[in-house]
Design a protein around this motif. Structure first.
Motif, PDB file in Angstrom:
ATOM      1  N   GLY A 109       0.759  -1.223   0.000  1.00  0.00           N
ATOM      2  CA  GLY A 109       0.000   0.000   0.000  1.00  0.00           C
ATOM      3  C   GLY A 109       0.805   1.297   0.000  1.00  0.00           C
ATOM      4  N   VAL A 110       0.505   2.145  -1.044  1.00  0.00           N
ATOM      5  CA  VAL A 110       1.217   3.408  -1.192  1.00  0.00           C
ATOM      6  C   VAL A 110       1.056   4.271   0.049  1.00  0.00           C
ATOM      7  CG1 VAL A 110       1.337   5.554  -2.505  1.00  0.00           C
ATOM      8  CG2 VAL A 110       1.130   3.390  -3.716  1.00  0.00           C
ATOM      9  N   ASP A 111      -0.182   4.490   0.501  1.00  0.00           N
ATOM     10  CA  ASP A 111      -0.345   5.394   1.633  1.00  0.00           C
ATOM     11  C   ASP A 111      -0.036   4.723   2.962  1.00  0.00           C
ATOM     12  OD1 ASP A 111      -2.667   3.956   1.080  1.00  0.00           O
ATOM     13  OD2 ASP A 111      -3.981   5.443   1.973  1.00  0.00           O
ATOM     14  N   ASP A 112      -0.125   3.389   3.036  1.00  0.00           N
ATOM     15  CA  ASP A 112       0.389   2.700   4.223  1.00  0.00           C
ATOM     16  C   ASP A 112       1.891   2.941   4.344  1.00  0.00           C
ATOM     17  OD1 ASP A 112      -1.964   0.420   4.849  1.00  0.00           O
ATOM     18  OD2 ASP A 112      -1.729   0.921   2.737  1.00  0.00           O
ATOM     19  N   ALA A 113       2.577   2.929   3.203  1.00  0.00           N
ATOM     20  CA  ALA A 113       4.017   3.202   3.208  1.00  0.00           C
ATOM     21  C   ALA A 113       4.300   4.609   3.718  1.00  0.00           C
ATOM     22  CB  ALA A 113       4.589   3.021   1.803  1.00  0.00           C
ATOM     23  N   LEU A 114       3.492   5.575   3.301  1.00  0.00           N
ATOM     24  CA  LEU A 114       3.640   6.943   3.820  1.00  0.00           C
ATOM     25  C   LEU A 114       3.432   6.970   5.330  1.00  0.00           C
ATOM     26  CD1 LEU A 114       1.650   8.830   1.034  1.00  0.00           C
ATOM     27  CD2 LEU A 114       4.110   9.051   1.472  1.00  0.00           C
ATOM     28  N   ALA A 115       2.479   6.180   5.817  1.00  0.00           N
ATOM     29  CA  ALA A 115       2.221   6.115   7.253  1.00  0.00           C
ATOM     30  C   ALA A 115       3.416   5.531   8.000  1.00  0.00           C
ATOM     31  CB  ALA A 115       0.965   5.281   7.517  1.00  0.00           C
ATOM     32  N   LEU A 116       4.023   4.489   7.452  1.00  0.00           N
ATOM     33  CA  LEU A 116       5.175   3.868   8.105  1.00  0.00           C
ATOM     34  C   LEU A 116       6.364   4.822   8.144  1.00  0.00           C
ATOM     35  CD1 LEU A 116       4.986   0.276   6.589  1.00  0.00           C
ATOM     36  CD2 LEU A 116       4.505   0.928   8.957  1.00  0.00           C
ATOM     37  N   LEU A 117       6.590   5.558   7.065  1.00  0.00           N
ATOM     38  CA  LEU A 117       7.690   6.530   7.048  1.00  0.00           C
ATOM     39  C   LEU A 117       7.523   7.553   8.165  1.00  0.00           C
ATOM     40  CD1 LEU A 117       7.964   7.083   3.200  1.00  0.00           C
ATOM     41  CD2 LEU A 117       9.806   6.229   4.671  1.00  0.00           C
ATOM     42  N   PHE A 118       6.300   7.982   8.404  1.00  0.00           N
ATOM     43  CA  PHE A 118       6.042   8.935   9.482  1.00  0.00           C
ATOM     44  C   PHE A 118       6.224   8.271  10.847  1.00  0.00           C
ATOM     45  CE2 PHE A 118       3.224  10.918  12.583  1.00  0.00           C
ATOM     46  CZ  PHE A 118       3.577  12.260  12.466  1.00  0.00           C
ATOM     47  N   ALA A 119       5.682   7.069  10.999  1.00  0.00           N
ATOM     48  CA  ALA A 119       5.700   6.403  12.305  1.00  0.00           C
ATOM     49  C   ALA A 119       7.119   6.150  12.802  1.00  0.00           C
ATOM     50  CB  ALA A 119       4.930   5.090  12.231  1.00  0.00           C
TER      51      ALA A 119
ATOM     52  N   ASN B 168       6.745  -5.279   0.813  1.00  0.00           N
ATOM     53  CA  ASN B 168       6.647  -3.821   0.743  1.00  0.00           C
ATOM     54  C   ASN B 168       6.974  -3.179   2.086  1.00  0.00           C
ATOM     55  OD1 ASN B 168       5.815  -4.170  -1.895  1.00  0.00           O
ATOM     56  ND2 ASN B 168       3.673  -3.682  -1.501  1.00  0.00           N
ATOM     57  N   THR B 169       6.466  -3.777   3.156  1.00  0.00           N
ATOM     58  CA  THR B 169       6.696  -3.230   4.499  1.00  0.00           C
ATOM     59  C   THR B 169       8.178  -3.240   4.845  1.00  0.00           C
ATOM     60  OG1 THR B 169       4.500  -3.946   5.201  1.00  0.00           O
ATOM     61  CG2 THR B 169       6.119  -3.521   6.938  1.00  0.00           C
ATOM     62  N   LEU B 170       8.828  -4.355   4.594  1.00  0.00           N
ATOM     63  CA  LEU B 170      10.262  -4.463   4.871  1.00  0.00           C
ATOM     64  C   LEU B 170      11.052  -3.473   4.022  1.00  0.00           C
ATOM     65  CD1 LEU B 170      10.445  -8.352   5.013  1.00  0.00           C
ATOM     66  CD2 LEU B 170      10.723  -6.806   6.956  1.00  0.00           C
TER      67      LEU B 170
ATOM     68  N   GLY C 172      15.561   3.808   6.856  1.00  0.00           N
ATOM     69  CA  GLY C 172      16.654   3.741   7.814  1.00  0.00           C
ATOM     70  C   GLY C 172      16.153   3.453   9.218  1.00  0.00           C
ATOM     71  N   ALA C 173      15.041   2.716   9.321  1.00  0.00           N
ATOM     72  CA  ALA C 173      14.444   2.417  10.625  1.00  0.00           C
ATOM     73  C   ALA C 173      15.289   1.390  11.362  1.00  0.00           C
ATOM     74  CB  ALA C 173      13.032   1.876  10.431  1.00  0.00           C
ATOM     75  N   PRO C 174      15.221   1.391  12.697  1.00  0.00           N
ATOM     76  CA  PRO C 174      15.856   0.312  13.446  1.00  0.00           C
ATOM     77  C   PRO C 174      15.158  -1.003  13.141  1.00  0.00           C
ATOM     78  CG  PRO C 174      14.444   1.622  14.872  1.00  0.00           C
ATOM     79  CD  PRO C 174      14.519   2.350  13.560  1.00  0.00           C
ATOM     80  N   GLU C 175      15.718  -2.099  13.627  1.00  0.00           N
ATOM     81  CA  GLU C 175      15.084  -3.396  13.399  1.00  0.00           C
ATOM     82  C   GLU C 175      13.744  -3.437  14.127  1.00  0.00           C
ATOM     83  OE1 GLU C 175      15.796  -5.896  11.416  1.00  0.00           O
ATOM     84  OE2 GLU C 175      17.507  -4.774  10.612  1.00  0.00           O
ATOM     85  N   ILE C 176      12.681  -3.536  13.365  1.00  0.00           N
ATOM     86  CA  ILE C 176      11.317  -3.574  13.896  1.00  0.00           C
ATOM     87  C   ILE C 176      10.692  -4.884  13.433  1.00  0.00           C
ATOM     88  CG2 ILE C 176       9.028  -2.512  13.782  1.00  0.00           C
ATOM     89  CD1 ILE C 176      10.515   0.176  13.280  1.00  0.00           C
ATOM     90  N   PRO C 177      10.130  -5.686  14.345  1.00  0.00           N
ATOM     91  CA  PRO C 177       9.553  -6.961  13.906  1.00  0.00           C
ATOM     92  C   PRO C 177       8.339  -6.755  13.003  1.00  0.00           C
ATOM     93  CG  PRO C 177       9.068  -6.555  16.229  1.00  0.00           C
ATOM     94  CD  PRO C 177      10.036  -5.497  15.802  1.00  0.00           C
ATOM     95  N   VAL C 178       8.310  -7.549  11.941  1.00  0.00           N
ATOM     96  CA  VAL C 178       7.225  -7.494  10.948  1.00  0.00           C
ATOM     97  C   VAL C 178       6.602  -8.877  10.871  1.00  0.00           C
ATOM     98  CG1 VAL C 178       6.657  -7.169   8.507  1.00  0.00           C
ATOM     99  CG2 VAL C 178       8.314  -5.652   9.625  1.00  0.00           C
ATOM    100  N   GLY C 179       5.294  -8.957  11.084  1.00  0.00           N
ATOM    101  CA  GLY C 179       4.608 -10.242  11.099  1.00  0.00           C
ATOM    102  C   GLY C 179       3.661 -10.416   9.927  1.00  0.00           C
TER     103      GLY C 179
END
Length: 323
Positions: free
Chosen positions: A16-26, A52-54, A61-68
């Motif tokens: 998701g394009v806008d989910d990606a925008l949300a993750l960049l902000f978070a 896509n999430t990874l 440049g996020a720290p290691e964040i678990p992705v399920g």
């Protein structure tokens, strides 16, 4: 947020394009601590969502964040993607490289339970996707509600839908899951289409992001370019979409909500998946004639300070990776 500990947050998405925008902000806002990201089928199939999430986390440049990895399909309905909006890969077909990161060794529901219960402060869940993972979590592990501060979900609509005339995509994709969420014994905020579509980043700002040398900032610009509204503009503004829901967690004062009864229409037909929001000032004839219904009170977003959230988003993302 100065002087306050960061808000522990988990994003459940279908990137998701806008989910990606949300993750960049978070991952870049100092007032948020992104504990985990869980993935569900929606905009594209779940394995592509995980990839896509990874990719986004890596580019940011996020720290290691678990992705399920979560549900492959809704509870009852068949999966129905949104490739016509988000591209074949769900990320605007930008040709991004495969991520070096790998998902966590546990499924999304297990990861949600683990991170919620392990947090020393109540967690805010931010689903920006169909609510299948959240429904499975609440039904399988109801004990987690004791450590959930709030669920702020992007979904639903008071007025006009986008998947149908009255239903928004995330709720329409899995109406039963949305109904389960609305039965949860935790505070819920509905960030629906009524505010979702109003936060548009001006074209000059989108260009500036796109021209950045910093990978995460540049990715935000490219994603916003893809999310330009269909106005015929050669250089369109870009919609923040799901990212606005995460902005509202970091800065609730930009969102005007009203506490209103909400239910999901589960009946077959053209209104299936509609979030029925009761804005009447007093009971009507149905109630007076004994047709009482149990409806969950939800903080429904009805107005938004779009300029405030645009400035917040740009400032946060352009600051680069957090130290």
């Amino acid at each position: 947020m100065t002087g306050r500990p960061p808000i522990p947050v988990i994003v459940d998405c279908d990137t998701g394009v806008d989910d990606a925008l949300a993750l960049l902000f978070a991952v870049r806002h100092p007032g948020l601590h992104l504990r985990a990201v869980t993935c569900v089928a929606g905009n594209t199939h779940v394995d592509q969502v995980v990839r896509n999430t990874l990719t986004v986390l890596e580019q940011a440049g996020a720290p290691e964040i678990p992705v399920g990895r979560g549900a492959e399909r809704p509870l009852i309905e068949p999966p129905r993607d949104a490739h016509h909006v988000h591209g074949r890969d769900g990320m605007g077909d930008l040709g991004l490289p495969a991520p070096a990161r790998r998902p966590a060794g546990v499924d999304a529901v297990t990861l949600l339970r683990r991170e919620i219960l392990a947090s020393d402060r109540p967690v805010t869940l931010v689903p920006t996707a169909p609510l299948t993972n959240i429904a499975l979590l609440l039904r399988t592990h109801p004990e987690v509600t004791a450590n959930i501060e709030r669920i702020v979900f992007m979904g639903g609509a008071v007025a006009t839908g986008n998947a149908t005339a009255v239903a928004e995509f995330n709720v329409w994709h899995d109406p039963e899951a949305a109904a389960v969420l609305l039965s949860a014994e935790v505070p819920v905020t509905m960030y629906g289409l009524d505010v979702f579509e109003r936060v548009l980043v001006p074209a000059p700002d989108v260009r500036r992001l796109t021209e950045s040398a910093e990978p995460g900032t540049r990715l935000a610009g490219r994603l916003l370019s893809h999310r330009g509204p269909a106005t015929g503009e050669e250089d369109p503004r870009g919609g923040l979409g799901d990212a606005g829901a995460v902005c509202s967690v970091a800065d609730p004062a930009g969102l005007t909500t009203h506490r209103l009864p909400v239910e999901v229409n589960l009946a077959p037909g053209p209104a299936r998946g509609q979030t029925v929001v009761d804005r009447r000032p007093r009971p009507g004839e149905a109630e007076l004639h004994g047709e009482m219904r149990e409806q969950r009170l939800v903080d429904v977003a009805l107005d938004i300070d779009a300029k405030r959230y645009i400035e917040l988003y740009l400032t946060t993302v352009e600051a680069g990776p957090r130290a």
